[in-house]
Design an enzyme around this catalytic site. Structure first.
Site, PDB file in Angstrom:
ATOM      1  N   LYS A   1       2.046 -17.113 -20.717  1.00 24.02           N
ATOM      2  CA  LYS A   1       1.121 -16.862 -19.608  1.00 24.02           C
ATOM      3  C   LYS A   1       1.269 -15.451 -19.065  1.00 24.02           C
ATOM      4  O   LYS A   1       0.290 -14.814 -18.682  1.00 24.02           O
ATOM      5  CB  LYS A   1       1.335 -17.887 -18.478  1.00 24.02           C
ATOM      6  CG  LYS A   1       0.793 -19.279 -18.802  1.00 24.02           C
ATOM      7  CD  LYS A   1      -0.704 -19.240 -18.954  1.00 24.02           C
ATOM      8  CE  LYS A   1      -1.425 -20.506 -19.318  1.00 24.02           C
ATOM      9  NZ  LYS A   1      -0.877 -21.431 -20.261  1.00 24.02           N
TER      10      LYS A   1
ATOM     11  N   LYS B   1      -2.128 -22.481 -32.738  1.00 18.35           N
ATOM     12  CA  LYS B   1      -2.717 -23.799 -32.469  1.00 18.35           C
ATOM     13  C   LYS B   1      -4.087 -23.658 -31.816  1.00 18.35           C
ATOM     14  O   LYS B   1      -4.399 -22.620 -31.221  1.00 18.35           O
ATOM     15  CB  LYS B   1      -1.793 -24.591 -31.552  1.00 18.35           C
ATOM     16  CG  LYS B   1      -1.564 -23.878 -30.234  1.00 18.35           C
ATOM     17  CD  LYS B   1      -0.877 -24.724 -29.184  1.00 18.35           C
ATOM     18  CE  LYS B   1      -0.741 -23.895 -27.926  1.00 18.35           C
ATOM     19  NZ  LYS B   1      -0.587 -24.542 -26.697  1.00 18.35           N
TER      20      LYS B   1
ATOM     21  N   LYS C   1      -7.495 -23.908 -25.405  1.00 21.76           N
ATOM     22  CA  LYS C   1      -8.643 -23.579 -24.571  1.00 21.76           C
ATOM     23  C   LYS C   1      -8.643 -22.110 -24.193  1.00 21.76           C
ATOM     24  O   LYS C   1      -9.674 -21.519 -23.960  1.00 21.76           O
ATOM     25  CB  LYS C   1      -8.601 -24.400 -23.278  1.00 21.76           C
ATOM     26  CG  LYS C   1      -8.764 -25.888 -23.498  1.00 21.76           C
ATOM     27  CD  LYS C   1      -8.827 -26.613 -22.148  1.00 21.76           C
ATOM     28  CE  LYS C   1      -8.408 -28.053 -22.280  1.00 21.76           C
ATOM     29  NZ  LYS C   1      -7.120 -28.339 -21.619  1.00 21.76           N
TER      30      LYS C   1
HETATM   31  P1  TYM Z   1      -2.920 -29.227 -21.937  1.00 17.90           P
HETATM   32  O1  TYM Z   1      -4.019 -29.422 -20.983  1.00 17.90           O
HETATM   33  O2  TYM Z   1      -2.639 -27.855 -22.433  1.00 17.90           O
HETATM   34  O3  TYM Z   1      -3.120 -30.132 -23.197  1.00 17.90           O
HETATM   35  C1  TYM Z   1      -3.318 -31.515 -23.051  1.00 17.90           C
HETATM   36  C2  TYM Z   1      -2.706 -32.276 -24.199  1.00 17.90           C
HETATM   37  O4  TYM Z   1      -3.253 -31.826 -25.429  1.00 17.90           O
HETATM   38  C3  TYM Z   1      -2.198 -31.453 -26.306  1.00 17.90           C
HETATM   39  N1  TYM Z   1      -2.627 -30.323 -27.138  1.00 17.90           N
HETATM   40  C4  TYM Z   1      -2.461 -30.280 -28.461  1.00 17.90           C
HETATM   41  N2  TYM Z   1      -1.920 -31.157 -29.322  1.00 17.90           N
HETATM   42  C5  TYM Z   1      -1.930 -30.832 -30.622  1.00 17.90           C
HETATM   43  N3  TYM Z   1      -2.464 -29.670 -31.098  1.00 17.90           N
HETATM   44  C6  TYM Z   1      -3.008 -28.767 -30.278  1.00 17.90           C
HETATM   45  N4  TYM Z   1      -3.559 -27.656 -30.767  1.00 17.90           N
HETATM   46  C7  TYM Z   1      -3.027 -29.052 -28.884  1.00 17.90           C
HETATM   47  N5  TYM Z   1      -3.480 -28.391 -27.788  1.00 17.90           N
HETATM   48  C8  TYM Z   1      -3.225 -29.193 -26.732  1.00 17.90           C
HETATM   49  C9  TYM Z   1      -1.059 -31.050 -25.402  1.00 17.90           C
HETATM   50  O5  TYM Z   1       0.175 -31.140 -26.072  1.00 17.90           O
HETATM   51  C10 TYM Z   1      -1.189 -32.056 -24.301  1.00 17.90           C
HETATM   52  O6  TYM Z   1      -0.590 -33.281 -24.655  1.00 17.90           O
HETATM   53  N6  TYM Z   1       1.159 -29.418 -19.157  1.00 17.90           N
HETATM   54  C11 TYM Z   1       0.168 -30.252 -19.795  1.00 17.90           C
HETATM   55  C12 TYM Z   1      -0.608 -31.137 -18.826  1.00 17.90           C
HETATM   56  C13 TYM Z   1       0.247 -32.023 -17.998  1.00 17.90           C
HETATM   57  C14 TYM Z   1       1.022 -33.121 -18.459  1.00 17.90           C
HETATM   58  C15 TYM Z   1       1.629 -33.668 -17.273  1.00 17.90           C
HETATM   59  C16 TYM Z   1       1.285 -33.695 -19.692  1.00 17.90           C
HETATM   60  C17 TYM Z   1       0.388 -31.941 -16.667  1.00 17.90           C
HETATM   61  N7  TYM Z   1       1.227 -32.934 -16.226  1.00 17.90           N
HETATM   62  C18 TYM Z   1       2.470 -34.758 -17.356  1.00 17.90           C
HETATM   63  C19 TYM Z   1       2.145 -34.776 -19.764  1.00 17.90           C
HETATM   64  C20 TYM Z   1       2.726 -35.315 -18.601  1.00 17.90           C
HETATM   65  C21 TYM Z   1      -0.806 -29.328 -20.474  1.00 17.90           C
HETATM   66  O7  TYM Z   1      -0.926 -28.189 -20.167  1.00 17.90           O
HETATM   67  O8  TYM Z   1      -1.583 -29.894 -21.368  1.00 17.90           O
END
Ligand code: TYM
Length: 331
Positions: A111, A194, A197
């Site tokens: 970030k 990967k 967004k």
């Molecule tokens: P975020 O919003 O970046 O992504 C949400 C979920 O999607 C998965 N993900 C992926 N999995 C496989 N390949 C990819 N290219 C890929 N891109 C995204 C992420 O691993 C995630 O599972 N910090 C978290 C959100 C969060 C959270 C939580 C998760 C907030 N509180 C509590 C679990 C428990 C996040 O930024 O996800």
């Protein structure tokens, strides 16, 4: 029943990585476990100083959760900001989270690179807020993609520090989960890293992409002129195309392209055309369902209220135990 918790940020609409890393597991887990799934709007604030799109994003992302098969009667589906207890637990956990460790977190370092002009304290303590989300329900299983592994490790560290400092066993250790054991990383279409967004939009397939857009993106995926010797290892960007195919294409189709690759007769144009059509077939029904649900604002409001009620009941019980453990119960 074992408790499950996970979340997805509404920083944009959902993409294929979110689906295969997280949502696909959510849908299956709601049948077997006591599940809490949320849209992580508070986390989104760490990177979105401009909140004018937040409402549209929340609505769409919720609709996408429902379109993929989440049932609000089988799980708690809610917005993070509706569960005020999160902020209280976040504060307590901040007292046991070490700044030195937070500064070394991979996502924080990423970030800093992406938004050098807005390195706010919320970004630094992002994993603390995430741990609060999970510990709030005393969850043990957290379905996430591979990129979240380090955050889960930190959450376990906070559990151990909390239990050590304040005694008691308020929180169990949470673990990242995926059916099929290995955590998933869906590659981007440009062969670099990967799907996400925030990085290259043209290398990310969204569940909201129109058919033509899907085709265009897939056809642009990086390839080369093909292998020149039989049975050679694949370059990363070609391996990625095979990986994406494994998510949506039929096994016999993949097998044929594998054989063509090994015989040096593979035509990447044909392979991408096949992948594009299989992606369209996979994404189009989700997109159409999500579009319809998104229009039904009364229904979405009901889902959010019902979800928040379930999540807050669970959160309030945990906070009671937490305050007692810390010693904040004076009468
Ligand atoms: P975020 O919003 O970046 O992504 C949400 C979920 O999607 C998965 N993900 C992926 N999995 C496989 N390949 C990819 N290219 C890929 N891109 C995204 C992420 O691993 C995630 O599972 N910090 C978290 C959100 C969060 C959270 C939580 C998760 C907030 N509180 C509590 C679990 C428990 C996040 O930024 O996800």
């Amino acid at each position: 029943k074992e408790i499950v918790m996970s979340g997805i940020r509404p920083t944009g609409f959902l993409h294929l990585g979110n689906y295969f890393g997280a949502l696909r597991n959510f849908v299956r887990m709601q049948e077997e476990y006591n599940c809490f799934f949320m849209v992580a709007d508070l986390h989104a604030l760490t990177t979105l100083p401009d909140t004018k799109d937040l409402k549209t994003n929340i609505t769409r992302v919720l609709a996408e959760h429902l379109a993929c098969g989440l049932d609000p009667n089988k799980c708690a589906l809610y917005c993070q900001s509706h569960v005020y207890e999160t902020s209280e637990l976040y504060l307590y956990l901040n007292m046991i989270a070490m700044v030195g460790v937070l500064e070394k977190t991979t996502t924080f370092k990423d970030k800093i690179r992406l938004q050098p002009g807005n390195i706010n304290a919320g970004l630094l303590t992002y994993p603390v807020l995430q741990a609060a989300d999970i510990l709030l329900h005393r969850a043990k299983l957290v379905p996430v993609g591979k990129d979240q592994e380090q955050h889960l490790e930190m959450a376990r560290d906070y559990v151990n520090r909390f239990n050590h400092r304040y005694g008691g066993e308020v929180f169990p250790e949470p673990f990242a989960f995926n059916y099929g054991s290995e955590l998933i990383k869906v590659p981007s279409l440009d062969g670099a890293g990967k799907m996400s967004k925030s990085e290259n939009q043209y290398a990310t397939l969204y569940l909201s992409d129109p058919d033509d857009q899907i085709r265009k993106k897939v056809m642009k995926a990086k390839t080369d002129s093909g292998p020149t010797e039989p049975n050679t290892p694949k370059p990363d960007y070609i391996e990625n195309i095979f990986l994406l195919m494994k998510l949506v294409s039929a096994p016999d189709v993949i097998k044929k392209f594998e054989e063509d690759y090994n015989a040096c007769t593979i035509r990447y144009g044909d392979m991408k055309k096949q992948l594009a059509e299989d992606m369209v077939r996979f994404i189009a029904p989700i997109r159409e369902k999500a579009e319809a649900i998104q229009q039904d604002t009364d229904y979405l409001k009901k889902v959010m209220i019902q979800g928040a009620e379930k999540a807050r009941a669970s959160a309030q019980a945990t906070m009671q135990l937490t305050r007692e453990a810390i010693g904040l119960n004076y009468y």
